[in-house]
Write an enzyme that holds these catalytic residues in place. Structure first.
Site, PDB file in Angstrom:
ATOM      1  N   THR A  86       0.683  -1.309   0.052  1.00  0.00           N
ATOM      2  CA  THR A  86       0.267   0.099  -0.169  1.00  0.00           C
ATOM      3  C   THR A  86       0.614   1.530   0.160  1.00  0.00           C
ATOM      4  OG1 THR A  86      -0.569   0.013   2.231  1.00  0.00           O
ATOM      5  CG2 THR A  86      -1.367  -1.500   1.153  1.00  0.00           C
ATOM      6  N   LYS A  87       2.251   0.877  -0.163  1.00  0.00           N
ATOM      7  CA  LYS A  87       3.035   2.368   0.091  1.00  0.00           C
ATOM      8  C   LYS A  87       2.745   2.835  -1.086  1.00  0.00           C
ATOM      9  CE  LYS A  87       4.348   2.363   4.574  1.00  0.00           C
ATOM     10  NZ  LYS A  87       2.874   0.865   5.026  1.00  0.00           N
ATOM     11  N   ASN A  88       3.645   4.081  -1.211  1.00  0.00           N
ATOM     12  CA  ASN A  88       3.796   5.273  -2.799  1.00  0.00           C
ATOM     13  C   ASN A  88       4.489   4.241  -2.889  1.00  0.00           C
ATOM     14  OD1 ASN A  88       2.259   7.013  -0.856  1.00  0.00           O
ATOM     15  ND2 ASN A  88       3.971   8.303  -1.410  1.00  0.00           N
TER      16      ASN A  88
END
Length: 370
Positions: free
Chosen positions: A185-187
């Site tokens: 889910t991180k950038n």
């Protein structure tokens, strides 16, 4: 309309051909651990952070733990950090054998309040662990000043802030080391777990490299008690495909954030407190987090209307049952406790459509006009 919190499908379709090619490359090479893809990612992320060394590891939680061990944090030590963060921040301190000391947050940024750090320092304090929450860096100048004056290390928890800047400096430049998470889910997200430590300090970098392979150097000779925490070649290959797009995605996130802020202010005025990008900061909006009255009721209403939201974080670390022996009680850190009751994050990803954002805001307006 359905508006997910995060949708990675469009991103994957855009990168699909390149992704399948590179994965086939890895499988054909039969080298799956600490190969060329890992080395490339380590070098690229270190350069992106404007530091010399990158050390890939199994996940962001291990990255914090390994960095703490590399600077010598252990039993009897204290590490000052924020209570308003994911559990891994405090958990890593305890796993290193040290005691987390929580200080309250700045209500505007949700980040640790530097003005409250000095009074928390004792003769046992070894390090400060600021978290760059939601994609905006903490106010680092006073933190660096305190650390230099008191002879303390700084480990930046940048799990949510790759690409963020503070007064022209990158994440990782201002601390002893910084840690990233590549959770999906991180950038910059993998298709599984992954993490990295970045640092300018050659000795600390080498210690991190040794710790991540059971404390072994050379192989089968163990000088410290380490862990099996390596970034695998498959995840590194995936991240190498994504990495060149990171700046573009950050800009798209910033555009989406500006759209939300414009719509919310125009339609609701001061009912909703929108995020603030502090002067001198470059916010990469891992999350777009607002403060609202009747937060839980709003969240339930949005869910009924197809809008996903998330509460990060409903119970601050100082009040978590696992940390009750530290002796904190409700009321000790009022800003963190207030944020835990008011903060809610809206859908945020680079491919989010303006029509989806308009729908989200319309539903928020509908709730408050009732």
């Amino acid at each position: 309309m359905k508006v997910p919190m995060l949708d990675l499908s469009e991103q994957y379709q855009r990168l699909r051909t390149e992704m399948l090619t590179v994965l086939d490359e890895v499988m054909s090479s039969s080298r799956f651990i600490l190969g060329d893809h890992v080395k490339k990612l380590e070098n690229d992320v270190a350069a992106y952070s404007n530091v010399k060394h990158g050390i890939g590891c199994g996940n962001g939680s291990d990255a914090i733990h390994i960095a703490l061990q590399a600077i010598g944090v252990g039993p009897g030590d204290e590490v000052i950090t924020t209570p308003f963060t994911f559990f891994a921040t405090g958990g890593a301190i305890v796993r290193a054998g040290a005691k987390p000391v929580f200080v309250d947050i700045d209500p505007v940024t949700f980040n640790i309040d530097p003005a409250k750090i000095e009074e928390a320092i004792t003769e046992k304090t070894k390090a400060i662990l600021p978290v760059h929450l939601y994609g905006q860096m903490a106010d680092m100048d006073p933190i660096v000043e305190i650390a230099n004056k008191r002879g303390l290390f700084i480990i930046e928890d940048a799990a949510q802030a790759i690409g963020a800047k503070y007064k022209g400096k990158n994440v990782g430049e201002l601390g002893t080391a910084a840690t990233y998470s590549f959770f999906p889910t991180k950038n910059l997200g993998a298709y599984g777990d992954g993490g990295m430590i970045v640092t300018n300090d050659e000795e600390i970098a080498e210690k991190c490299r040794v710790i991540r392979v059971h404390g072994s150097k050379p192989k089968y000779y163990h000088h410290v008690l380490g862990y099996n925490s390596r970034l695998d070649e498959m995840q590194a290959a995936i991240l190498n495909v994504k990495f060149p797009h990171l700046n573009e995605w950050s800009e798209l996130r910033r555009e989406r954030a500006a759209t939300y802020t414009h719509l919310l202010k125009e339609m609701l005025g001061d009912v909703v407190v929108t995020p603030v990008e502090v002067d001198g900061h470059y916010h990469v909006f891992h999350q777009y987090t607002i403060r609202v009255p009747k937060r839980d009721e709003l969240q339930a209403f949005l869910k009924e209307n197809g809008v996903s939201t998330m509460v990060y974080y409903p119970l601050p670390l100082h009040l978590q049952p696992v940390f009750q022996e530290l002796g904190y009680k409700e009321g000790d850190l009022p800003e963190a406790e207030k944020a835990a009751k008011e903060a809610v994050s809206l859908p945020m990803f680079p491919e989010l459509k303006v029509e989806q954002q308009q729908y989200v805001v319309e539903k928020i307006v509908e709730f408050y006009k009732k």
